[in-house]
Design an enzyme around this catalytic site. Structure first.
Site, PDB file in Angstrom:
ATOM      1  N   ASP A 129      23.817  59.006  32.536  1.00  0.00           N
ATOM      2  CA  ASP A 129      24.232  58.879  32.928  1.00  0.00           C
ATOM      3  C   ASP A 129      24.858  60.235  33.704  1.00  0.00           C
ATOM      4  O   ASP A 129      24.774  59.442  35.683  1.00  0.00           O
ATOM      5  CB  ASP A 129      25.531  58.294  32.936  1.00  0.00           C
TER       6      ASP A 129
ATOM      7  N   ARG B  49      28.878  43.485  31.419  1.00  0.00           N
ATOM      8  CA  ARG B  49      30.043  44.152  31.350  1.00  0.00           C
ATOM      9  C   ARG B  49      31.128  43.450  32.553  1.00  0.00           C
ATOM     10  O   ARG B  49      30.299  42.947  33.547  1.00  0.00           O
ATOM     11  CB  ARG B  49      30.526  45.544  31.410  1.00  0.00           C
TER      12      ARG B  49
ATOM     13  N   HIS C  88      29.003  58.656  38.619  1.00  0.00           N
ATOM     14  CA  HIS C  88      28.669  59.300  37.859  1.00  0.00           C
ATOM     15  C   HIS C  88      27.398  59.867  39.782  1.00  0.00           C
ATOM     16  O   HIS C  88      26.774  59.589  39.342  1.00  0.00           O
ATOM     17  CB  HIS C  88      27.242  58.928  37.073  1.00  0.00           C
TER      18      HIS C  88
ATOM     19  N   GLU D 111      35.525  58.255  35.223  1.00  0.00           N
ATOM     20  CA  GLU D 111      34.603  59.510  34.228  1.00  0.00           C
ATOM     21  C   GLU D 111      35.152  60.464  34.912  1.00  0.00           C
ATOM     22  O   GLU D 111      35.191  61.493  33.964  1.00  0.00           O
ATOM     23  CB  GLU D 111      32.917  59.357  34.437  1.00  0.00           C
TER      24      GLU D 111
ATOM     25  N   LYS E 279      30.346  49.235  35.957  1.00  0.00           N
ATOM     26  CA  LYS E 279      29.127  50.332  36.796  1.00  0.00           C
ATOM     27  C   LYS E 279      28.812  50.335  38.454  1.00  0.00           C
ATOM     28  O   LYS E 279      29.719  49.716  38.801  1.00  0.00           O
ATOM     29  CB  LYS E 279      28.013  49.875  36.353  1.00  0.00           C
TER      30      LYS E 279
ATOM     31  N   TYR F  92      33.122  53.316  37.077  1.00  0.00           N
ATOM     32  CA  TYR F  92      32.121  54.516  36.820  1.00  0.00           C
ATOM     33  C   TYR F  92      31.287  55.115  37.752  1.00  0.00           C
ATOM     34  O   TYR F  92      30.539  53.944  38.798  1.00  0.00           O
ATOM     35  CB  TYR F  92      31.143  53.980  36.362  1.00  0.00           C
TER      36      TYR F  92
END
Length: 366
Positions: free
Chosen positions: A270, A15, A96, A118, A75, A94
């Protein structure tokens, strides 16, 4: 503002943080966008298209980080990127954090402004930047689970939808959120028998209202989970605690209750996973087996369908990128309560409570 789009370097992550359409919007508003060469190729977007949209193509990831005031990614940064992040640089991606202490410590040390997709949260409690990837992952959970039920891949040898004269497979879904509903939709479409479990009765009523009759709901408890794992062929973990670690709903001991070749797909990986035996895997090596139970725990499931995933993600991230670029992160967060909840770490300080709670740290929040 100078905005950088680096190439994702996590294993098999194809991505990209921005499409050419997003670049065009930003450049038209007077911003400068740097895109690392070949960053979009995995998603079907080539350097020439980015250049036509107004981007400046840079050769290396180091160049992108060094040139940019804001980094837009997909990511979380991995170890090779930690030292590239500059003080006061905005990193929008993101993260996490609750599932990775080394990353958390590295971002504290970097003194960057870390805004996590997130934890951006609307007033109704929904997570607009997590939702599209949860939709992709929920649907993929069934797609992958159906594949790994095949005998050559050590599954039970079951066709999930069955055939005339043969009962369909059984799917147990833990969590009736976005992941759970999308997984149930896909499994039901294949003709499987589906059980969805949750502790939220409103969500169970919603599932019961929208799904066909071969999708049933049940209140989630240890007793009920133990009962169902003995008869279901594919178990999907889709439980989310906003900004925190997922609860462990399936213990190591429970594996012995399952039939050999049962498939566990932990979409919550995740956030640390909702199964005790979960450990993050990659698309390169997606599964492992414990007690004859096949575990699929890929931490970036949507990365396997990057064209779909990139478009779905950037549809929702671009409006926030535009706000931050136009107003600066402080004003943008002050004016947008949803975006403000995305602030996780600011200039070396944790500002999101769930992170410190995950590690048992005593932190005062800004």
């Amino acid at each position: 503002m100078k905005i950088g789009i680096p190439k994702e370097i996590k294993n098999n992550e194809s991505r990209v943080g921005m499409t050419p359409a997003g670049v065009y919007e930003l450049v038209n508003l007077g911003h400068t966008v740097y895109v690392q060469s070949t960053a979009g190729e995995g998603s079907g977007f080539f350097d020439e298209v980015y250049q036509e949209a107004g981007a400046i193509i840079l050769k290396t990831i180091q160049d992108v980080y060094a040139s940019s005031e804001m980094i837009v990614k997909v990511k979380e940064p991995i170890e090779a990127e930690y030292d590239l992040i500059q003080p006061n640089q905005i990193v929008f991606t993101y993260f996490h954090f609750a599932s990775c202490e080394p990353l958390t410590l590295a971002m504290i040390k970097s003194n960057a402004v870390c805004i996590a997709y997130e934890t951006v949260e609307d007033s109704d409690g929904t997570l607009p930047l997590l939702t599209p990837m949860s939709e992709v992952a929920g649907r993929m959970a069934i797609q992958q689970g159906a594949k790994y039920l095949e005998k050559p891949i050590k599954g039970r040898g079951i066709l999930l939808g069955g055939v005339p004269g043969v009962s369909p497979g059984k799917v147990l879904i833990l969590g009736a959120g976005v992941v759970g509903v999308q997984a149930a939709k896909m499994a039901a479409g294949l003709g499987a028998h589906v059980t969805v479990m949750d502790v939220n009765m409103k969500r169970l009523r919603y599932v019961n209202d929208i799904m066909p009759s071969h999708v049933v709901t049940e209140y989630s408890s240890v007793y009920n989970i133990k009962k169902h794992i003995q008869t279901h062929d594919l178990i999907v973990g889709g439980v989310l605690i906003k900004g925190g670690k997922a609860p462990k709903l399936v213990s190591r001991d429970m594996l012995k209750l399952m039939r050999p070749g049962t498939i566990l797909v932990d979409v919550a990986v995740d956030q640390g996973g909702c199964m005790e035996t979960t450990k993050a895997t990659t698309h390169e090596d997606p599964t492992f087996i414990i007690d004859d139970i096949v575990h699929y725990c890929v931490a970036n499931m949507p990365g396997a369908v990057p064209y779909t995933s990139t478009l779905a993600l950037t549809n929702v991230t671009l409006p926030y990128v535009l706000k931050i670029a136009n107003k600066g992160w402080e004003k943008a967060c002050a004016e947008d309560a949803s975006l403000k909840k995305g602030l996780n770490i600011v200039s070396g300080e944790i500002v999101y409570e769930g992170i410190a709670e995950a590690f048992g740290w005593d932190v005062k929040y800004a």
